[in-house]
Design an enzyme around this catalytic site. Structure first.
Site, PDB file in Angstrom:
ATOM      1  CG  MET A   1       1.047   4.913  -5.736  1.00 43.78           C
ATOM      2  SD  MET A   1       2.846   4.831  -5.616  1.00 43.78           S
ATOM      3  CE  MET A   1       3.331   4.799  -7.338  1.00 43.78           C
TER       4      MET A   1
ATOM      5  CG  ASP B   1      -1.765  -1.237   1.305  1.00 42.52           C
ATOM      6  OD1 ASP B   1      -2.537  -1.460   0.372  1.00 42.52           O
ATOM      7  OD2 ASP B   1      -1.645  -1.991   2.291  1.00 42.52           O
ATOM      8  CB  THR B   2       2.241   3.144  -2.244  1.00 38.94           C
ATOM      9  OG1 THR B   2       3.022   1.983  -1.968  1.00 38.94           O
ATOM     10  CG2 THR B   2       3.158   4.302  -2.498  1.00 38.94           C
ATOM     11  CB  VAL B   3      -0.212   7.967  -0.588  1.00 40.88           C
ATOM     12  CG1 VAL B   3      -1.222   7.359   0.367  1.00 40.88           C
ATOM     13  CG2 VAL B   3       0.999   8.485   0.160  1.00 40.88           C
TER      14      VAL B   3
END
Length: 538
Positions: free
Chosen positions: A441, A359-361
């Site tokens: 992402m 998970d990434t922004v």
């Protein structure tokens, strides 16, 4: 619970004359746009947006993680920023093997865990933010952090996708101080529930007042080191104090008249470049868009890039990484692609970890001066390691789970070494005076998303938002080819006939894309429909 996999609302490419900010949470995009209105440039807005995401999308980013940037300045410079910490200096393979081996496992056979104190690497975020505004921005760090501080202390309503992602914290966080910081009566917040994060807000205030040193050489850093050591890990205050931001030269290639810039190792930017080069060799972008032939050619190119990238990409200070972006090498690799899927390639992974669906922004900003920036933050898998430094609200990343404890593995754990990193912001020159900053992402989806979004724009002339909305595919480490349910009629069946093991995947597994563009002074932007995405412009 809401059906977060369903999205049918129409979106258009957003235009602006002064600035555009695209990211996965509306409140964060608005924070960046406000900084632009107040005289900041794209880099100031990027840090303001990133800091706000720490609060309003804390399921994918935080001060306990890392941050990277790819940018093109108004002066015409293309550059990169890497704020990525390494393993603790006391974290030798021998010590970690002994520490993680349980009663049923000999220490020599121990593997890196997915979570826990030994997966915590030095967080780079705070120094990365500070370096960005000091070197490239117009405003002070305290000014750009203020929107995030306000959200944390005054509260905000949790959005739909973020609420769903927050659920995993109920199982991850076992310590009482972690649960107090991130759960509410022991539960994750529901959609629309107003939450306040006072511990995190106070940490942001300290950094706003004292700069990044408040974390790396102050009480916050002491709390971080104490948390890790109390749980049996090796991170120390010396590791934190020694951390420095890097400004590496981007790596690049050309594709169908464009030039594409990515981050070099220890990031997986080379994978995207190699895949684009191979795809060009087999004319993937010439095939009919709604055909299985197009997906087959691009997916096979990506498959080969994964074979190489997962074998070679690591911290180049410890191991030489070959030039996977060389056109000559792509011509050799392209010879392996035929009408049928390559069977059982040894794709491998840097280590088991959680990298495939991490998970990434991502946020992207363009301003009227001509700056465009792609800015990426992450703790790796959701809330990270499961450790939260007491009293700080800072959840610590588990990026170290990508290390291998195998002595012969290129990505083997070594003191001070940076792990294989999935995060890859990107910039592309689409024309003489036409620049875009973008990214997609989601762990190993990232280079695959770069290839698809760029191809949609340059091969098939899609508007920005249409390029992000289009159905996606992704090659997975188990050898399957995942596609979205809404892929064009007949494509999935034809791919099966070509030898692909096709599976239907849920939309959230196909990445979180953002893009901004400055085409001769006209600013435009698009955001990911599979998340709570938003573009703020003016």
């Amino acid at each position: 619970m809401e059906d977060i996999d369903a999205f049918g609302s129409r979106r258009s490419t957003v235009y602006g004359s002064r600035g555009v900010v695209a990211t996965s949470q509306p409140l964060a995009a608005e924070a960046g746009r406000d900084v632009l209105r107040e005289g900041g440039n794209a880099f100031d807005a990027a840090v303001a947006t990133a800091a706000a995401l720490n609060v309003v999308e804390p399921t994918s980013t935080g001060l306990g993680g890392d941050v990277f940037a790819l940018y093109r300045t108004a002066d015409g410079d293309v550059g990169a920023m890497r704020a990525c910490g390494g393993a603790p200096e006391n974290a030798t393979r021998e010590r970690v093997r002994e520490a993680v081996a349980d009663g049923d496992t000999e220490s020599a056979a121990a593997e890196m865990p997915d979570t826990g104190p030994h997966t915590v690497t030095v967080p780079g975020t705070a120094r990365g933010w500070e370096a960005t505004v000091d070197r490239l921005g117009r405003k002070s760090l305290d000014a750009v952090l203020q929107p995030a501080i306000d959200y944390a202390l005054e509260g905000y309503p949790v959005s739909e996708v973020v609420s769903a992602q927050w659920q995993h914290a109920e199982d991850l966080f076992t310590d009482e101080h972690a649960r107090e910081a991130w759960l509410f009566d022991g539960e994750a917040p529901t959609t629309g529930q107003t939450v306040r994060l006072p511990d995190l807000g106070r940490s942001l205030e300290r950094i706003a007042e004292g700069g990044a040193d408040a974390l790396y050489e102050g009480e916050i850093g002491e709390a971080i080191a104490a948390e890790v050591q109390e749980k049996g890990g090796f991170l120390s205050t010396d590791d934190l104090a020694a951390f420095e931001v890097e400004w590496p030269d981007p790596v690049s290639t050309t594709y169908n008249g464009t030039e594409v810039f990515e981050l070099p190792p220890n990031n997986q930017g080379l994978l995207a470049l190699e895949a684009l080069n191979i795809a060009a060799e087999v004319d993937a972008g010439v095939a009919d868009y709604e055909s299985a032939e197009r997906v087959h050619r691009f997916a096979e190119a990506m498959k080969l890039a994964f074979v190489d990238g997962h074998r070679y990409v690591t911290d180049p200070s410890y191991e030489q990484v070959p030039d996977l972006a060389a056109k000559e090498y792509a011509r050799e690799r392209a010879e392996a692609i035929g009408e049928q899927a390559i069977e059982d390639p040894d794709v491998g992974v840097p280590n088991a970890g959680d990298a495939e669906d991490a998970d990434t922004v991502l946020l992207c900003v363009a301003d009227e001066a001509g700056n465009v920036v792609s800015y990426i933050n992450s703790r790796f898998a959701g809330f990270g390691s499961g450790l939260v430094a007491e009293g700080t609200g800072i959840a610590l990343q588990n990026r170290g789970s990508s290390f291998s404890l195998d002595d012969d593995h290129p990505n083997r754990l070594e003191p001070g070494k940076r792990p294989f990193h999935t995060l890859v912001p990107a910039v592309t020159r689409l024309g003489e005076d036409d620049w875009a900053a973008f990214g997609v992402m989601g762990g190993y989806m990232q280079p695959q998303g770069h290839v698809q979004v760029l191809s949609n724009i340059v091969d098939y002339d899609m508007p920005l938002q249409a390029a992000l909305d289009a159905p996606r595919w992704r090659y997975r480490e188990d050898g399957t080819l995942a596609v979205e349910e809404r892929i064009h009629d007949g494509v999935a069946t034809d791919l099966v006939r070509r030898g692909h093991d096709v599976r239907i995947g849920v939309p959230l597994r196909f990445g979180g894309a953002q893009i901004v563009r400055n085409d001769g002074g006209t600013l435009s932007s698009a955001t990911e429909p599979r998340k709570d995405g938003h573009v703020a412009s003016y």
